[in-house]
Design a protein around this motif. Structure first.
Motif, PDB file in Angstrom:
ATOM      1  N   PRO A   4      64.439  64.817 -77.922  1.00 22.35           N
ATOM      2  CA  PRO A   4      64.697  64.645 -76.489  1.00 22.35           C
ATOM      3  C   PRO A   4      66.099  64.099 -76.249  1.00 22.35           C
ATOM      4  CG  PRO A   4      63.382  62.828 -77.304  1.00 22.35           C
ATOM      5  CD  PRO A   4      63.564  63.775 -78.469  1.00 22.35           C
ATOM      6  N   ALA A   5      66.547  64.178 -75.025  1.00 20.54           N
ATOM      7  CA  ALA A   5      67.864  63.637 -74.696  1.00 20.54           C
ATOM      8  C   ALA A   5      67.837  62.121 -74.818  1.00 20.54           C
ATOM      9  CB  ALA A   5      68.259  64.043 -73.290  1.00 20.54           C
ATOM     10  N   PRO A   6      68.767  61.534 -75.566  1.00 22.14           N
ATOM     11  CA  PRO A   6      68.767  60.072 -75.728  1.00 22.14           C
ATOM     12  C   PRO A   6      69.138  59.367 -74.426  1.00 22.14           C
ATOM     13  CG  PRO A   6      70.736  61.019 -76.704  1.00 22.14           C
ATOM     14  CD  PRO A   6      69.867  62.178 -76.303  1.00 22.14           C
ATOM     15  N   GLY A   7      68.439  58.285 -74.149  1.00 22.30           N
ATOM     16  CA  GLY A   7      68.772  57.476 -72.987  1.00 22.30           C
ATOM     17  C   GLY A   7      68.547  58.161 -71.664  1.00 22.30           C
ATOM     18  N   ALA A   8      67.633  59.145 -71.629  1.00 22.46           N
ATOM     19  CA  ALA A   8      67.373  59.878 -70.386  1.00 22.46           C
ATOM     20  C   ALA A   8      65.864  60.000 -70.162  1.00 22.46           C
ATOM     21  CB  ALA A   8      68.016  61.263 -70.437  1.00 22.46           C
ATOM     22  N   PRO A   9      65.200  58.888 -69.839  1.00 23.63           N
ATOM     23  CA  PRO A   9      63.751  58.938 -69.631  1.00 23.63           C
ATOM     24  C   PRO A   9      63.386  59.768 -68.413  1.00 23.63           C
ATOM     25  CG  PRO A   9      64.635  56.827 -68.918  1.00 23.63           C
ATOM     26  CD  PRO A   9      65.757  57.549 -69.612  1.00 23.63           C
ATOM     27  N   HIS A 162      62.655  79.187 -55.913  1.00 21.59           N
ATOM     28  CA  HIS A 162      63.861  78.524 -56.375  1.00 21.59           C
ATOM     29  C   HIS A 162      64.196  77.334 -55.480  1.00 21.59           C
ATOM     30  CE1 HIS A 162      64.173  82.740 -57.688  1.00 21.59           C
ATOM     31  NE2 HIS A 162      64.210  83.051 -56.409  1.00 21.59           N
ATOM     32  N   VAL A 163      64.779  76.300 -56.091  1.00 24.92           N
ATOM     33  CA  VAL A 163      65.325  75.181 -55.318  1.00 24.92           C
ATOM     34  C   VAL A 163      66.698  74.830 -55.861  1.00 24.92           C
ATOM     35  CG1 VAL A 163      63.142  74.147 -54.580  1.00 24.92           C
ATOM     36  CG2 VAL A 163      64.151  73.473 -56.775  1.00 24.92           C
ATOM     37  N   ILE A 164      67.571  74.436 -54.972  1.00 23.01           N
ATOM     38  CA  ILE A 164      68.872  73.880 -55.321  1.00 23.01           C
ATOM     39  C   ILE A 164      68.884  72.450 -54.792  1.00 23.01           C
ATOM     40  CG2 ILE A 164      71.359  74.006 -54.919  1.00 23.01           C
ATOM     41  CD1 ILE A 164      71.009  77.059 -54.612  1.00 23.01           C
ATOM     42  N   ILE A 165      69.124  71.503 -55.681  1.00 21.62           N
ATOM     43  CA  ILE A 165      69.100  70.092 -55.313  1.00 21.62           C
ATOM     44  C   ILE A 165      70.491  69.509 -55.521  1.00 21.62           C
ATOM     45  CG2 ILE A 165      68.025  67.850 -55.723  1.00 21.62           C
ATOM     46  CD1 ILE A 165      65.612  69.309 -56.864  1.00 21.62           C
ATOM     47  N   GLU A 166      71.105  69.076 -54.454  1.00 20.77           N
ATOM     48  CA  GLU A 166      72.458  68.520 -54.509  1.00 20.77           C
ATOM     49  C   GLU A 166      72.357  67.014 -54.719  1.00 20.77           C
ATOM     50  OE1 GLU A 166      74.496  69.781 -50.994  1.00 20.77           O
ATOM     51  OE2 GLU A 166      74.142  71.914 -51.358  1.00 20.77           O
ATOM     52  N   ASP A 167      72.216  66.626 -55.976  1.00 21.32           N
ATOM     53  CA  ASP A 167      72.023  65.215 -56.286  1.00 21.32           C
ATOM     54  C   ASP A 167      72.527  64.962 -57.706  1.00 21.32           C
ATOM     55  OD1 ASP A 167      70.312  62.650 -55.289  1.00 21.32           O
ATOM     56  OD2 ASP A 167      70.150  62.882 -57.459  1.00 21.32           O
ATOM     57  N   ARG A 168      73.513  64.086 -57.836  1.00 24.23           N
ATOM     58  CA  ARG A 168      74.150  63.861 -59.125  1.00 24.23           C
ATOM     59  C   ARG A 168      73.192  63.251 -60.149  1.00 24.23           C
ATOM     60  NH1 ARG A 168      79.319  64.107 -60.901  1.00 24.23           N
ATOM     61  NH2 ARG A 168      80.027  64.644 -58.790  1.00 24.23           N
ATOM     62  N   ALA A 169      72.287  62.368 -59.717  1.00 25.12           N
ATOM     63  CA  ALA A 169      71.363  61.736 -60.660  1.00 25.12           C
ATOM     64  C   ALA A 169      70.373  62.747 -61.220  1.00 25.12           C
ATOM     65  CB  ALA A 169      70.627  60.583 -59.978  1.00 25.12           C
ATOM     66  N   ILE A 170      69.795  63.575 -60.355  1.00 23.36           N
ATOM     67  CA  ILE A 170      68.845  64.599 -60.805  1.00 23.36           C
ATOM     68  C   ILE A 170      69.555  65.621 -61.687  1.00 23.36           C
ATOM     69  CG2 ILE A 170      67.355  66.485 -60.052  1.00 23.36           C
ATOM     70  CD1 ILE A 170      66.102  63.841 -59.502  1.00 23.36           C
ATOM     71  N   ALA A 171      70.717  66.088 -61.240  1.00 27.16           N
ATOM     72  CA  ALA A 171      71.474  67.067 -62.019  1.00 27.16           C
ATOM     73  C   ALA A 171      71.855  66.506 -63.381  1.00 27.16           C
ATOM     74  CB  ALA A 171      72.716  67.502 -61.249  1.00 27.16           C
ATOM     75  N   GLY A 172      72.279  65.246 -63.399  1.00 23.81           N
ATOM     76  CA  GLY A 172      72.686  64.633 -64.659  1.00 23.81           C
ATOM     77  C   GLY A 172      71.543  64.491 -65.640  1.00 23.81           C
ATOM     78  N   LEU A 173      70.350  64.222 -65.134  1.00 18.04           N
ATOM     79  CA  LEU A 173      69.190  64.094 -66.016  1.00 18.04           C
ATOM     80  C   LEU A 173      68.872  65.427 -66.686  1.00 18.04           C
ATOM     81  CD1 LEU A 173      66.837  62.381 -67.096  1.00 18.04           C
ATOM     82  CD2 LEU A 173      65.530  63.094 -65.086  1.00 18.04           C
ATOM     83  N   PHE A 174      68.819  66.499 -65.903  1.00 17.51           N
ATOM     84  CA  PHE A 174      68.529  67.809 -66.489  1.00 17.51           C
ATOM     85  C   PHE A 174      69.668  68.270 -67.401  1.00 17.51           C
ATOM     86  CE2 PHE A 174      65.188  67.859 -63.418  1.00 17.51           C
ATOM     87  CZ  PHE A 174      64.255  68.746 -63.887  1.00 17.51           C
ATOM     88  N   GLU A 175      70.900  67.951 -67.035  1.00 17.01           N
ATOM     89  CA  GLU A 175      72.034  68.334 -67.876  1.00 17.01           C
ATOM     90  C   GLU A 175      71.959  67.637 -69.231  1.00 17.01           C
ATOM     91  OE1 GLU A 175      76.878  68.901 -67.626  1.00 17.01           O
ATOM     92  OE2 GLU A 175      75.852  67.708 -66.094  1.00 17.01           O
ATOM     93  N   ALA A 176      71.474  66.394 -69.249  1.00 13.50           N
ATOM     94  CA  ALA A 176      71.350  65.677 -70.515  1.00 13.50           C
ATOM     95  C   ALA A 176      70.412  66.411 -71.466  1.00 13.50           C
ATOM     96  CB  ALA A 176      70.851  64.255 -70.254  1.00 13.50           C
ATOM     97  N   TYR A 177      69.320  66.940 -70.944  1.00  9.33           N
ATOM     98  CA  TYR A 177      68.387  67.683 -71.801  1.00  9.33           C
ATOM     99  C   TYR A 177      68.947  69.043 -72.213  1.00  9.33           C
ATOM    100  CZ  TYR A 177      64.720  64.228 -71.455  1.00  9.33           C
ATOM    101  OH  TYR A 177      63.991  63.063 -71.590  1.00  9.33           O
TER     102      TYR A 177
END
Length: 260
Positions: A4-9, A162-177
Motif C-alpha cells: 500500500p501507499a506509505p503514510g496514506a491511510p 463518472h465523477v470529477i472531484i476538485e480537491d487536493r487532499a482527495i486527489a493526493g490520496l489517490f495519487e499516492a496509491y
C-alpha cells in the motif's frame, strides 16, 4: 506481495469541494475531453483498458509542451470496439511524449507482460489525477464502448458513471496509491514482442466474437443527460480500494465499509 501507499491511510475525509457528476454515453466523452485539456503540469493514471483512438488523440494533444504522463496499465483481452490495442496505445504515447511518458504494465495475474503478481486477477482501475489537485474516477475504461465519441459512435455503448472531484487532499490520496502501484511494477516489466502480442490479441478477439452474442443496439434517447456541477458542497468522502491489506485478524476495509 501487495504494497500500500506509505503514510496514506484510507480514512474518511471531510472537505468542501466541487464535484462534476456525469454519465456515459450522454456526457462522458465531452466531460473527459475538457478534463484532459485542462492539464497544466501532469497526469497520473491507473487504467484497465485504453483502446480508444479519439481519446488517445486528446491525450497527445493535451499533454504537449513540458507536461508529463505516468500510467499503470493492465493488459486485458482486446475490446471489441477498439481502434488499437493497448500495446499500440503505449507505443503512440511514448513516441509522442518521449521521456515525458512513463508507462508500466500492472502486476496483474492475467498479464503476460510482467514477471510478478500483486493483483491476482486484474488491475480494474479507472482513475486519473490531474496536476496533483483534481481526481477523475470512473466505472468505465478509456475505450469506445465506455467513453463513446458521439461524432463516431461504436456499435455498442455501455452505461458508465463518472465523477470529477476538485480537491487536493482527495486527489493526493489517490495519487499516492497510483504512485506506489507504479513503483511496485517498475522492476517486473517484460519486454513486449509486438508480433506475439498482436497474434494473441487477434486470436482472443476472434474467440470472443464467436462465443459472445451482443444485444441489438438500443434506440438513441431523445435528449442526453448533461454533466452537473455541484460547487462548494460540504461532504465526507470515504476512499475505498480493492484489494486492501490491513493487519492480520481484521477484515478488508472495502468489505467492512460496504457492509456498514
Amino acid at each position: 506481495p501487495y504494497v500500500p501507499a506509505p503514510g496514506a491511510p484510507l480514512n474518511p475525509l471531510q472537505t468542501t469541494t466541487t464535484i462534476i457528476a456525469h454519465v456515459s454515453p450522454d456526457a462522458g466523452f465531452a466531460t473527459l475531453t475538457t478534463f484532459l485539456r485542462g492539464t497544466r503540469q501532469s497526469l497520473v493514471v491507473g487504467m484497465y483498458d485504453f483502446t480508444s483512438g479519439p481519446i488517445l488523440a486528446v491525450f497527445k494533444a493535451a499533454l504537449s509542451g513540458a507536461k508529463t504522463l505516468q500510467m499503470v496499465l493492465d493488459n486485458p483481452p482486446p475490446n471489441a470496439t477498439r481502434n488499437q490495442l493497448d500495446s499500440q496505445t503505449v507505443h503512440e504515447l511514448d513516441s509522442a511524449l518521449g521521456l515525458r511518458s512513463k508507462i508500466v504494465r500492472a502486476l496483474a495475474g492475467d498479464d503476460t507482460l510482467v514477471s510478478a503478481v500483486m493483483f491476482p486477477t486484474s488491475y480494474h482501475i479507472k482513475v486519473m489525477v490531474r496536476d496533483h489537485a483534481t481526481l477523475w474516477l470512473s466505472s468505465g475504461n478509456l475505450n469506445n464502448s465506455n467513453q463513446p465519441d458521439p461524432s463516431s459512435p461504436p456499435k455498442t455503448e455501455d452505461r458508465d458513471w463518472h465523477v470529477i472531484i476538485e480537491d487536493r487532499a482527495i486527489a493526493g490520496l489517490f495519487e499516492a496509491y497510483l504512485n506506489q502501484d507504479f513503483k511496485s511494477a517498475q522492476a517486473f516489466q517484460i519486454a513486449e514482442s509486438p508480433e506475439l502480442t498482436e497474434a494473441v490479441a487477434d486470436a482472443a478477439a476472434k474467440l470472443a466474437a464467436q462465443t459472445t452474442t451482443m444485444p441489438p443496439p438500443a434506440p438513441k434517447p431523445a435528449a442526453n443527460v448533461a454533466a452537473k456541477t455541484f460547487a462548494g458542497v460540504n461532504v465526507t468522502i470515504t476512499p475505498l480500494l480493492t484489494p486492501d491489506t490491513l493487519p492480520p485478524g481484521t477484515r478488508g476495509q472495502y468489505v467492512s465499509s460496504m457492509l456498514k
